[in-house]
Motif scaffolding. Structure first.
Motif, short mmCIF file in Angstrom:
data_model
loop_
_atom_site.label_atom_id
_atom_site.label_comp_id
_atom_site.label_asym_id
_atom_site.label_seq_id
_atom_site.Cartn_x
_atom_site.Cartn_y
_atom_site.Cartn_z
N LYS A 176 0.84 -1.19 0.00
CA LYS A 176 0.00 0.00 0.00
C LYS A 176 0.87 1.24 0.00
CE LYS A 176 -2.22 1.77 3.64
NZ LYS A 176 -3.08 1.65 4.82
N TRP A 218 -0.48 8.79 1.53
CA TRP A 218 -0.04 10.07 2.10
C TRP A 218 0.96 10.74 1.18
CZ3 TRP A 218 -2.33 11.80 6.76
CH2 TRP A 218 -3.21 10.88 7.35
N ASP A 274 -3.81 4.63 -0.31
CA ASP A 274 -4.36 5.32 0.87
C ASP A 274 -4.31 6.83 0.63
OD1 ASP A 274 -5.03 6.31 3.32
OD2 ASP A 274 -3.43 5.29 4.44
N GLU A 322 -8.30 3.83 -0.06
CA GLU A 322 -8.51 4.00 1.39
C GLU A 322 -8.70 5.46 1.75
OE1 GLU A 322 -5.53 1.98 3.61
OE2 GLU A 322 -5.63 3.37 5.30
N GLU A 323 -9.61 5.71 2.66
CA GLU A 323 -9.86 7.03 3.25
C GLU A 323 -9.76 8.17 2.25
OE1 GLU A 323 -7.75 7.65 7.07
OE2 GLU A 323 -9.78 7.30 7.84
N GLU A 354 -10.16 3.51 10.04
CA GLU A 354 -9.09 3.64 11.04
C GLU A 354 -9.38 4.77 12.03
OE1 GLU A 354 -5.35 6.00 9.53
OE2 GLU A 354 -6.08 4.77 7.89
N HIS A 410 -5.59 -1.86 11.23
CA HIS A 410 -4.83 -0.66 10.92
C HIS A 410 -3.70 -0.57 11.93
CE1 HIS A 410 -3.76 3.60 11.66
NE2 HIS A 410 -3.67 3.58 10.35
#
Ligand SMILES: [Mg+2]
Length: 398
Positions: free
Chosen positions: A163, A166, A197, A225-226, A257, A307
């Protein structure tokens, strides 16, 4: 037996940087009862979490966490659930209480596991712990070339899934992001699962997230993700719908998370359309609450994933709640954790030759903090109220 003491240890590397790496500091919890010790970890800024344990009562629904833990009877596993509920009832106006509770709950399970000579997953009712495929969790590079190089290294290290998240992802143009996702896919080659992510970067901006769907589908990204902050359920639902409506390869959403309790996680499943629920035992309310979510998700056909971006102790705690669910195959595995996380425990949780992680078949969490190493990272703290010291960093022992 009664809970005799709960001690918190604030640990940090010398220089904490403004990067998305939660392993730069840690809050370790030690619970003692009946001559035994259990260890847990809160996923949290350490100081406010300690404060939530010792602060004076503000009103009846805003008690310090200590009021619901110290001196409590701990004889059966049901006592852990009772204490978990008691903390929530007595401290629901104290927002950091969930983080503080989480580390304590983990330590209580560890302690009971040691007392009964069983791994925590067995106490939860699972007969065995299935190995999970570790996904290497790392930050996007500063350039697509860096992302490519990281992906290549992950592949060469034997991981079957990876993954990236950020960094600058989502902050610049769609073209920039496309270059990073393609670089990651190229570095991993076609047979390693790629996950992305977004770290809540789009707030609740559905259009911004939707603009990235084509490249995520093109690169067969296993989940996004998110994309949004945890509470933006309508944005999650709209993006999930848009991803389905595109046809062809469906980009599935992951999130959770940020969940501080089981309801937040359930809402993401029920109303946000996520297909993977990612739970941090150090934040959601510990193993008790994470297990609840794992069972709920399983019943809804949603995959549970841990997480964890920090220590082997936190990793063991985060795997126990879904260890026995064979169809939940993935696990987050921190590959860029700090030296603090690397030094944290005597035991490690290595990835085997098939890219999988196995929980130790040892009592409790099977992890013992490395006191001598941790002493180097201890942050001395003293909290006074009037003239009384309500918290002082305890002795960590040997
Ligand atoms: Mg994340």
């Amino acid at each position: 037996m009664k809970i005799e003491s709960v001690d918190f240890f604030y640990l940090a590397i010398p220089e904490v940087k403004d990067i998305g790496d939660g392993s730069q500091d840690a809050l370790l919890v030690r619970v003692r009862a009946g001559g035994l010790e259990g260890w847990g970890e809160c996923e949290a800024a350490p100081l406010p979490s300690i404060a939530a344990y010792v602060c004076p009562m503000s009103h009846s629904a805003c008690k310090p966490v200590s009021a619901s833990v110290l001196g409590q009877e701990l004889n059966n596993l049901s006592d852990i659930t009772r204490i978990n509920q008691l903390v929530r009832r007595n401290s629901f106006d104290l927002l950091q209480a969930d983080h503080t509770l989480s580390g304590i709950d983990v330590a209580l399970w560890d302690l009971m596991g040691r007392r009964l000579g069983e791994p925590v997953y067995r106490l939860l009712g699972y007969k065995r712990a299935f190995p999970k495929t570790a996904y290497a969790s790392s930050l996007f590079g500063n350039t697509p070339q860096e992302t490519f190089d990281k992906a290549r290294r992950v592949r060469q290290a034997g991981y079957r899934a990876a993954k990236f998240g950020w960094g600058a992802f989502g902050l610049g143009s769609v073209t920039d992001d496309e270059a990073h996702v393609r670089a990651a896919r190229e570095g991993l080659s076609h047979d390693v699962t790629l996950l992305v992510d977004a770290g809540t970067v789009w707030g609740d901006d559905v259009a911004a997230a939707e603009a990235r769907l084509p490249v995520l589908a093109e690169c067969r990204v296993g989940w996004l993700e998110e994309p949004f902050v945890s509470g933006a359920l309508d944005a999650y639902a709209a993006l999930a719908q848009a991803a389905r409506a595109r046809g062809g390869f469906e980009v599935k959403l992951a999130g959770g998370e940020g969940a501080h309790d089981a309801y937040m996680a359930r809402h993401l499943i029920e109303h946000g359309g996520i297909r993977f629920v990612q739970i941090d035992t150090g934040r959601v309310g510990g193993i008790t609450t994470a297990f609840d979510v794992a069972q709920y998700a399983h019943g809804k056909g949603v995959a549970f994933v841990n997480h964890t971006f920090t220590t082997p102790l936190a990793l063991s705690a985060s795997l126990q709640p879904y260890a026995g669910i064979e169809s939940d195959t993935l696990c987050e595995y921190p590959v860029e954790a700090s030296e603090l996380a690397a030094d944290f425990t005597h035991e490690k949780l290595p990835v085997d030759g098939e890219g999988r992680v196995r929980l130790p078949d040892a009592p409790g969490l099977g992890m013992t903090p490395h006191s001598a190493a941790l002493r180097r990272y201890l942050v001395p703290v003293e909290i006074r109220v009037h003239d009384q010291v309500v918290y002082r960093t305890p002795e960590i022992g040997d």
